[in-house]
Design a protein around this motif. Structure first.
Motif, PDB file in Angstrom:
ATOM      1  N   ALA A 151      38.508  -5.836  41.503  1.00 39.79           N
ATOM      2  CA  ALA A 151      37.409  -6.671  41.025  1.00 39.79           C
ATOM      3  C   ALA A 151      37.172  -7.780  42.045  1.00 39.79           C
ATOM      4  CB  ALA A 151      37.718  -7.273  39.657  1.00 39.79           C
ATOM      5  N   PHE A 203      29.097  -9.995  40.953  1.00 38.62           N
ATOM      6  CA  PHE A 203      30.430  -9.615  40.497  1.00 38.62           C
ATOM      7  C   PHE A 203      30.511  -8.095  40.472  1.00 38.62           C
ATOM      8  CE2 PHE A 203      33.201  -8.267  36.996  1.00 38.62           C
ATOM      9  CZ  PHE A 203      34.391  -8.857  37.401  1.00 38.62           C
ATOM     10  N   TYR A 225      29.820 -15.255  46.495  1.00 38.04           N
ATOM     11  CA  TYR A 225      29.179 -16.546  46.252  1.00 38.04           C
ATOM     12  C   TYR A 225      28.484 -17.018  47.528  1.00 38.04           C
ATOM     13  CZ  TYR A 225      28.618 -21.563  45.517  1.00 38.04           C
ATOM     14  OH  TYR A 225      28.095 -22.827  45.425  1.00 38.04           O
ATOM     15  N   LEU A 266      24.998 -14.758  44.087  1.00 40.10           N
ATOM     16  CA  LEU A 266      26.093 -14.681  43.131  1.00 40.10           C
ATOM     17  C   LEU A 266      26.152 -13.281  42.528  1.00 40.10           C
ATOM     18  CD1 LEU A 266      28.356 -16.155  41.622  1.00 40.10           C
ATOM     19  CD2 LEU A 266      26.670 -16.749  39.860  1.00 40.10           C
ATOM     20  N   THR A 278      33.415 -14.232  49.881  1.00 38.26           N
ATOM     21  CA  THR A 278      33.835 -13.219  48.908  1.00 38.26           C
ATOM     22  C   THR A 278      35.330 -13.364  48.618  1.00 38.26           C
ATOM     23  OG1 THR A 278      34.295 -11.577  50.621  1.00 38.26           O
ATOM     24  CG2 THR A 278      32.083 -11.587  49.679  1.00 38.26           C
ATOM     25  N   ILE A 280      34.170 -11.128  43.534  1.00 40.28           N
ATOM     26  CA  ILE A 280      33.012 -11.978  43.319  1.00 40.28           C
ATOM     27  C   ILE A 280      32.450 -12.418  44.662  1.00 40.28           C
ATOM     28  CG2 ILE A 280      34.400 -14.085  43.153  1.00 40.28           C
ATOM     29  CD1 ILE A 280      32.367 -15.033  41.015  1.00 40.28           C
ATOM     30  N   ASP A 290      38.321 -11.149  46.287  1.00 42.43           N
ATOM     31  CA  ASP A 290      38.586 -10.027  45.378  1.00 42.43           C
ATOM     32  C   ASP A 290      40.074  -9.756  45.284  1.00 42.43           C
ATOM     33  OD1 ASP A 290      39.339  -7.593  47.164  1.00 42.43           O
ATOM     34  OD2 ASP A 290      37.568  -8.431  48.140  1.00 42.43           O
ATOM     35  N   ALA A 343      28.405  -3.024  40.171  1.00 40.50           N
ATOM     36  CA  ALA A 343      28.156  -4.402  40.589  1.00 40.50           C
ATOM     37  C   ALA A 343      26.990  -4.984  39.809  1.00 40.50           C
ATOM     38  CB  ALA A 343      27.867  -4.462  42.082  1.00 40.50           C
TER      39      ALA A 343
END
Length: 289
Positions: free
Chosen positions: A148, A106, A152, A104, A163, A150, A165, A97
């Protein structure tokens, strides 16, 4: 825990069984899946974290099937079959990560192929008489999984998070090998004909007074059976509590679907299938420093 019920009828002209007679088939499968994991993560710098976890999966299921054969001018013949299955597997998961800011981030993760041991015992009873008892040991290849996502923070807040994914599970890699049948060595390989599955997950978390998280979410899970297939939408809810270096989190999820599937071993008949799933999760975390 899970429960799967299936009901259907047999046609006298079933091309898959010579001399087939009309009747009614009923089956019910129930059981549960337990998963234990132990993980560790490292943060060498503030913006980077990586880690992994060891996962152990244990499952049990019970299949109860009733076949009622209808004969003109004679009593119906009832045959009951009970099948007990036990599953055991070990695997691991690794992830990375990158945090661009507290609001923020990823990440990516990977879980490799693994092997699941399966032990099965079937008992068949017809009109109160035990007809057969069969035992079988098999090995099933579980697929690799890639993911994967993200994170925010709404308006830049790390206490009001969304989130998203995605994950890809390569079910087409799955294979089943029968190793023993009634204690006799066997090497029978089968391809279940599964297809890859792409999942979508969306979640929301609000942290109240820096201690109590409130979490809501849903995810879309397609069926790995190629045809016919049906997707299930799961709804999730969770909360937790943080105290000094300890934190405890609890979560639950529920999904339900009704679909039509081709009956196993029959090419011209379809059954209505109701699939309901509930899963709970408890996580305890300790922060070393």
């Amino acid at each position: 825990d899970f429960t799967l019920e299936e009901t259907g009828t047999r046609d006298r002209n079933d091309p898959q069984k010579s001399g087939s007679t009309p009747g009614i088939d009923r089956s019910k499968m129930s059981g549960g899946i337990a998963q234990w994991s132990m993980g560790m993560s490292f943060r060498p710098v503030r913006w980077l974290m990586f880690g992994g976890s060891y996962i152990k999966i244990a499952s049990r299921s019970k299949m109860e099937e009733t076949l009622i054969t209808l004969k003109t001018g004679a009593s119906a013949i009832t045959q009951n079959t009970e099948q007990l299955n036990r599953y055991l597997a070990d695997t691991f998961q690794a992830g990375l990560a990158v945090a661009f800011s507290p609001a923020l981030a990823f990440g990516v993760n990977f879980q490799p192929q693994s092997k699941m041991a399966i032990n099965t015992q079937s008992t068949s009873v017809q009109e109160g008489t035990v007809k057969s008892i069969a035992r079988q040991q098999s090995q099933f290849i579980l697929p690799a999984r890639w993911g994967a996502g993200i994170l925010y923070g709404i308006k830049g807040s790390d206490k009001n998070l969304v989130t998203v994914d995605v994950s890809l599970t390569q079910w087409e890699q799955s294979r089943n090998t029968v190793q023993l049948i009634n204690d006799a060595t066997a090497h029978v390989h089968t391809d279940p004909g599964y297809g890859s599955v792409l999942e979508f997950h969306v979640g929301y978390e609000y942290i109240y007074k820096d201690k109590f998280p409130i979490r809501l979410g849903f995810y879309h899970l397609p069926d790995y059976v190629r045809s016919p297939s049906s997707a299930t939408t799961f709804f999730t809810v969770g909360t937790g509590y943080k105290w000094k270096r300890f934190s405890v989190d609890v979560a639950g999820e529920y999904g339900n679907r009704t679909t039509s599937q081709t009956r196993l071993f029959y090419t011209d008949q379809r059954d209505s299938v109701t699939d309901s799933r509930f899963r709970s999760l408890v996580t305890v975390t300790y922060l070393w420093k």
